[in-house]
Design an enzyme around this catalytic site. Structure first.
Site, PDB file in Angstrom:
ATOM      1  N   ASN A  68       1.558  -0.464   4.861  1.00  0.00           N
ATOM      2  CA  ASN A  68       2.799  -0.770   4.162  1.00  0.00           C
ATOM      3  C   ASN A  68       2.845  -0.066   2.828  1.00  0.00           C
ATOM      4  O   ASN A  68       1.818   0.183   2.203  1.00  0.00           O
ATOM      5  CB  ASN A  68       2.957  -2.285   3.946  1.00  0.00           C
ATOM      6  CG  ASN A  68       2.306  -2.756   2.644  1.00  0.00           C
ATOM      7  OD1 ASN A  68       2.902  -2.656   1.567  1.00  0.00           O
ATOM      8  ND2 ASN A  68       1.065  -3.226   2.738  1.00  0.00           N
ATOM      9  N   CYS A 131      -2.557  -3.971  -6.267  1.00  0.00           N
ATOM     10  CA  CYS A 131      -1.541  -3.369  -5.399  1.00  0.00           C
ATOM     11  C   CYS A 131      -1.798  -1.869  -5.281  1.00  0.00           C
ATOM     12  O   CYS A 131      -1.861  -1.182  -6.294  1.00  0.00           O
ATOM     13  CB  CYS A 131      -0.135  -3.611  -5.951  1.00  0.00           C
ATOM     14  SG  CYS A 131       1.113  -2.737  -4.975  1.00  0.00           S
ATOM     15  N   GLY A 267      -2.085 -13.118   6.267  1.00  0.00           N
ATOM     16  CA  GLY A 267      -1.037 -12.203   5.831  1.00  0.00           C
ATOM     17  C   GLY A 267      -0.346 -11.502   6.975  1.00  0.00           C
ATOM     18  O   GLY A 267       0.595 -12.028   7.590  1.00  0.00           O
TER      19      GLY A 267
HETATM   20  O1  RRO Z   1       4.639  -4.446  -2.496  1.00  0.00           O
HETATM   21  C1  RRO Z   1       3.732  -3.764  -1.995  1.00  0.00           C
HETATM   22  O2  RRO Z   1       3.930  -2.607  -1.589  1.00  0.00           O
HETATM   23  C2  RRO Z   1       2.361  -4.274  -1.878  1.00  0.00           C
HETATM   24  C3  RRO Z   1       1.718  -5.041  -2.832  1.00  0.00           C
HETATM   25 BR1  RRO Z   1       2.572  -5.661  -4.363  1.00  0.00          BR
HETATM   26  C4  RRO Z   1       0.352  -5.384  -2.670  1.00  0.00           C
HETATM   27  O3  RRO Z   1      -0.293  -6.037  -3.501  1.00  0.00           O
HETATM   28  N1  RRO Z   1      -0.261  -4.950  -1.552  1.00  0.00           N
HETATM   29  C5  RRO Z   1       0.363  -4.223  -0.626  1.00  0.00           C
HETATM   30  O4  RRO Z   1      -0.249  -3.855   0.372  1.00  0.00           O
HETATM   31  N2  RRO Z   1       1.687  -3.904  -0.791  1.00  0.00           N
END
Ligand code: RRO
Length: 332
Positions: A68, A131, A267
């Site tokens: 992602n 992140c 998750g």
């Molecule tokens: O929003 C994201 O793209 C994201 C966050 Br904040 C995070 O902490 N971990 C992640 O895999 N995506």
């Protein structure tokens, strides 16, 4: 089995929490997730200003999980205070809710915590220092820099008395200085781990499968990485640990408990099955019943890991359990 867990002065009905970024602010999933079956919830990360997020596609599957790059899509601290927290307060009174907080700078983190601290309906914060999708070219998450961890945890600690979890990264070269920094500045617990930086190309277009290019990897492939991180952390600190990464079943959650976590987050599995977290809690309960476990606490840190290999242990002719070392530190 008694599933309740007491940590940070909070009673969790079971050790399974919904992980940040996979359940919005609760309201978004309330219709499809049975929130009475989970032990708690961590919101989408909140930043000081609203974020629209990254270009589509933001998620992509691969054979061992998911990538992602959402890009922290969220309405910003003030809108969360005014619009999201009242819903949480009115609808999730029985559920411990942690607010995930993210930012690019020290001041952004601190201001965000300060603003949210003015609200009610939640029990604590999870500082998202890891992140993978927010760094400008060449920058890297706070969780990889012990000095940055020290500063942000110290400053956040000074603006909230609520339980403060610190979410660390799976790719920190060494955990010890980062954990020491968080602990010395007053963190109440550590959450391990976030997604692992990753990249996949479309063979036809030769462009990344995600709109933003690189992203974070989660899902089944992350499970043993997260379990290893929790186990490593359990040898470095007595802070309560929250395990996250790749959990899709009760036995997956058990891995984190055995490694030393007292709470476990679900998750990515929720994207495939919105009821995954409740099912994980039930499967864990059944495991406990069938194995004569009286309470979750009995499982925390109960994994046994071989100590340094010795010449005799390498011959493999000793009985089971030889040269085994308990990983627990009485945290259970
Ligand atoms: O929003 C994201 O793209 C994201 C966050 Br904040 C995070 O902490 N971990 C992640 O895999 N995506």
């Amino acid at each position: 089995m008694d599933q309740t867990v007491e940590r940070f002065g909070i009673r969790f009905r079971n050790p399974i929490l919904l992980a940040a970024g996979t359940c919005g602010f609760g309201e978004e999933v309330a219709e499809v997730v049975d929130l009475n079956r989970v032990g708690g919830l961590v919101t989408k990360s909140v930043t000081l200003e609203p974020r629209v997020g990254n270009p589509a596609p933001r998620v992509a599957e691969f054979r061992a999980g998911m990538l992602n790059s959402v890009g922290l899509t969220n309405p910003g601290a003030l809108a969360v205070l005014r619009e999201k927290l009242p819903w949480i307060r009115d609808h999730l009174a029985e559920l411990p809710v942690f607010l995930s907080v993210a930012g690019n700078t020290l001041d952004q983190y601190v201001r965000t915590v300060e603003i949210l601290e003015g609200g009610t309906g939640f029990v604590g914060f999870e500082l998202n220092l890891s992140c993978p999708n927010d760094a400008k070219q060449g920058a890297f998450p706070f969780a990889l820099d012990p000095d940055a961890v020290q500063q942000v945890v110290g400053r956040a600690r000074s603006v909230t008395p609520r339980p403060l979890l610190v979410k660390l990264a799976p790719n920190a070269p060494v955990l010890e200085p980062v954990i020491q920094a968080a602990e010395s500045e007053g963190a109440d617990g550590l959450t391990l781990v976030n997604t692992l930086p990753a990249l996949a190309f479309d063979p036809e277009t030769r462009r990344p499968v995600l709109g933003a290019g690189p992203g974070g990897m989660s899902g089944p492939a992350l499970l043993p990485i997260g379990v290893h991180a929790v186990w490593s952390a359990s040898r470095l600190t007595r802070l309560p640990l929250v395990g996250v990464g790749g959990v899709a079943s009760g036995e997956d959650a058990l891995q984190y408990l055995l490694a030393g976590a007292s709470l476990v987050q679900v998750g990515t599995a929720s994207f495939w099955d919105p009821r995954a977290a409740g099912r994980v809690a039930e499967e864990l309960r059944r495991y406990g019943v069938s194995h004569g476990i009286r309470s979750v606490a009995e499982l925390v840190g109960a994994g046994e890991v071989g100590s340094e290999p010795t010449p005799s242990s390498r011959t493999g002719d000793e009985g089971p359990g030889a040269s085994l070392e308990r990983v627990g530190h009485g945290r259970g």
